[in-house]
Design an enzyme around this catalytic site. Structure first.
Site, PDB file in Angstrom:
ATOM      1  N   PHE A 277       1.050  -1.204  -0.062  1.00 58.36           N
ATOM      2  CA  PHE A 277      -0.146  -0.087  -0.059  1.00 58.36           C
ATOM      3  C   PHE A 277       0.795   1.154   0.071  1.00 58.36           C
ATOM      4  O   PHE A 277       1.783   1.498   0.884  1.00 58.36           O
ATOM      5  CB  PHE A 277      -0.926   0.000   1.326  1.00 58.36           C
ATOM      6  CG  PHE A 277      -2.034   1.120   1.174  1.00 58.36           C
ATOM      7  CD1 PHE A 277      -3.061   1.216   0.381  1.00 58.36           C
ATOM      8  CD2 PHE A 277      -1.642   2.199   1.964  1.00 58.36           C
ATOM      9  CE1 PHE A 277      -3.964   2.152   0.467  1.00 58.36           C
ATOM     10  CE2 PHE A 277      -2.457   3.333   1.905  1.00 58.36           C
ATOM     11  CZ  PHE A 277      -3.667   3.482   1.222  1.00 58.36           C
TER      12      PHE A 277
ATOM     13  N   ASP B  15       9.263   2.883   1.280  1.00 59.69           N
ATOM     14  CA  ASP B  15       8.199   3.476   1.783  1.00 59.69           C
ATOM     15  C   ASP B  15       8.158   3.270   3.248  1.00 59.69           C
ATOM     16  O   ASP B  15       7.692   2.294   3.410  1.00 59.69           O
ATOM     17  CB  ASP B  15       6.805   2.944   1.278  1.00 59.69           C
ATOM     18  CG  ASP B  15       5.485   3.636   1.519  1.00 59.69           C
ATOM     19  OD1 ASP B  15       5.432   4.251   2.654  1.00 59.69           O
ATOM     20  OD2 ASP B  15       4.603   3.707   0.930  1.00 59.69           O
TER      21      ASP B  15
ATOM     22  N   LYS C 216       3.259  10.183   8.425  1.00 58.79           N
ATOM     23  CA  LYS C 216       2.528   9.940   9.555  1.00 58.79           C
ATOM     24  C   LYS C 216       3.258  10.459  10.971  1.00 58.79           C
ATOM     25  O   LYS C 216       2.972  11.785  11.360  1.00 58.79           O
ATOM     26  CB  LYS C 216       2.322   8.551   9.587  1.00 58.79           C
ATOM     27  CG  LYS C 216       1.302   8.094   8.541  1.00 58.79           C
ATOM     28  CD  LYS C 216       0.902   6.487   8.802  1.00 58.79           C
ATOM     29  CE  LYS C 216      -0.346   6.030   7.823  1.00 58.79           C
ATOM     30  NZ  LYS C 216      -1.427   6.695   7.882  1.00 58.79           N
TER      31      LYS C 216
END
Length: 432
Positions: free
Chosen positions: A140, A225, A254
């Site tokens: 993702f 990532d 985040k």
């Protein structure tokens, strides 16, 4: 913990006003302090999801409050037409933490950081005659069309295709499949050091090193990532540091802003100069308020020893879940304070609801996996509260019956509502 008046009112208003892409969330959160949040009806919850691994310092941390307040009172925005000092300080700080020469681009989210990485990969491919990208099945990387093109989740990807990028997917953790897919015609390999949205799924030992070697051999860019896994989440600044590898491109978001929106893309060595003037941009990227928040997060993690706290408390949490030996629990995956409780059957939504009923917020990430990503300031006492509540959340009878996190936090006879001073939110030694 049943929904009462204000929560239901807000749910109704939300459903009327918003697109249905999130469904209707179960609660309205009205406030927070440390590792606890309070809903619209005054119910207190121990936060074991941290805004999806975002709230690194918990809620209302003094360092974050001061940094944001001071900066917004000084200069709230500059655009990319001008330099602001917080963005420069933050870029310099990130360069020092990765321990290798890198150039930085600031964005507003993880998806945007991955968009930057994808554009770098495409430009690199055109410069070198390479035509395709390799990514992992079940990976993702975001929901914009670019990031979605390298996201290996068919259910969310295929309905928005076709995409204008040739992306080839391989099973995650299979070094042989990766080697077979990556040739000298491959522009880049996009991987997560642990697959987050797939259920906090780590690869076999040595997989990242093998990926690095494959990219070295073929000349493909190695893109990691670390949107979820970085900024101390696994007990190191960046998860790839556990494996002693260095990517060509690294994406962050985040936990970097501690609750304020910021993402970053770092490109190492010569790849840091792939973009020419005008190749990419962001009006809000490098915003001084968000940069000041990120600096406060990084400085506090360093000063308060929160890398070690994430490693030690995460181990206590994982070991504690395993030691309970609960029916319905298959095991625990992950590292540090980024874990998934793996269930024997597909009832994670029930477990999430059971935890919430017992005053703890977690996330039913996959049908058989519950994600735990609490703030890095979590303590052993918080973990013990969680462990005491977990059997009831799983529907397992215990000697004391259901245990609410707020009741344990406030003690017998408590109101179930925590003041800032009563809240055991920070590591031993009290508030910073």
């Amino acid at each position: 913990m049943n929904l009462t008046e204000q929560n239901q009112v807000m749910r109704d208003r939300y459903e009327a006003a918003f697109m249905p892409n999130y469904g209707v969330p179960p609660l309205t959160l009205a406030g927070g302090s440390g590792c606890h949040v309070t809903d619209a009806d005054g119910n207190v919850y121990l936060d074991f999801i941290g805004g999806i691994a975002v709230s690194s310092l918990g809620h209302a941390h003094p360092s974050l409050i001061k940094a944001v307040g001071d900066q917004v009172a000084t200069l709230a925005h500059t655009s990319n037409l001008f330099i602001n000092e917080p963005e420069v300080l933050l870029a310099e700080k990130l360069r020092s933490l990765v321990g290798a020469p890198a150039k930085v681009f600031f964005a507003n989210s993880g998806t945007e950081a991955n968009e930057c990485a994808l554009k770098l990969a495409i430009k690199y491919g055109k410069n070198t005659g390479r035509g395709y990208i390799v990514a992992a099945e079940d990976g993702f990387h975001g929901r914009t069309l670019g990031a979605l093109s390298i996201t290996g989740k068919a259910a969310i990807r295929e309905q928005f295709g076709p995409f204008g990028i040739d992306v080839r997917f391989v099973p995650y953790g299979d070094a042989e499949a990766l080697e077979a897919a990556v040739t000298t015609d491959c522009a880049a390999v996009f991987l997560e050091p642990t697959q987050g949205e797939a259920g906090v799924v780590p690869p076999p030992a040595g997989y990242l090193a093998a990926a690095r070697a494959i990219c070295d051999e073929t000349g493909a860019l190695f893109v990691l990532d670390e949107i979820q896994s970085a900024i101390g989440r696994t007990g190191a600044w960046f998860a790839h540091q556990h494996e002693d590898v260095v990517p060509d491109v690294l994406t962050l978001a985040k936990g970097l802003g501690g609750g304020l929106p910021i993402g970053a893309c770092l490109a190492f060595g010569e790849h840091g100069t792939l973009f020419a003037k005008g190749d990419h941009g962001s009006t809000f990227g490098g915003n001084p308020v968000c940069a000041a928040a990120a600096l406060a997060v990084l400085d506090t993690i360093d000063a308060d020893g929160l890398l070690a706290n994430a490693a030690n408390i995460g181990r206590h949490l994982a070991d504690g879940i395993t030691a309970l030996n609960l029916p319905g629990v298959k095991g625990v995956r992950g590292r540090g304070l980024w874990l998934a409780i793996v269930l024997t059957d597909d009832r994670s939504a029930e477990v999430e609801a059971g935890l919430r009923a017992n005053g703890i917020l977690a996330n039913a990430l996959r049908p058989n996996a519950v994600r735990l990503a609490p703030p890095l300031v979590i303590t052993r006492d918080h973990v013990d509260i969680f462990l005491a509540a977990l059997p009831a959340a799983l529907g397992v009878a215990g000697e004391g019956g259901a245990v609410r996190a707020a009741d344990l936090a406030t003690g017998p006879g408590g109101s179930g509502r925590l003041s800032g001073e009563d809240n055991p939110a920070y590591p031993p030694g009290g508030r910073p």
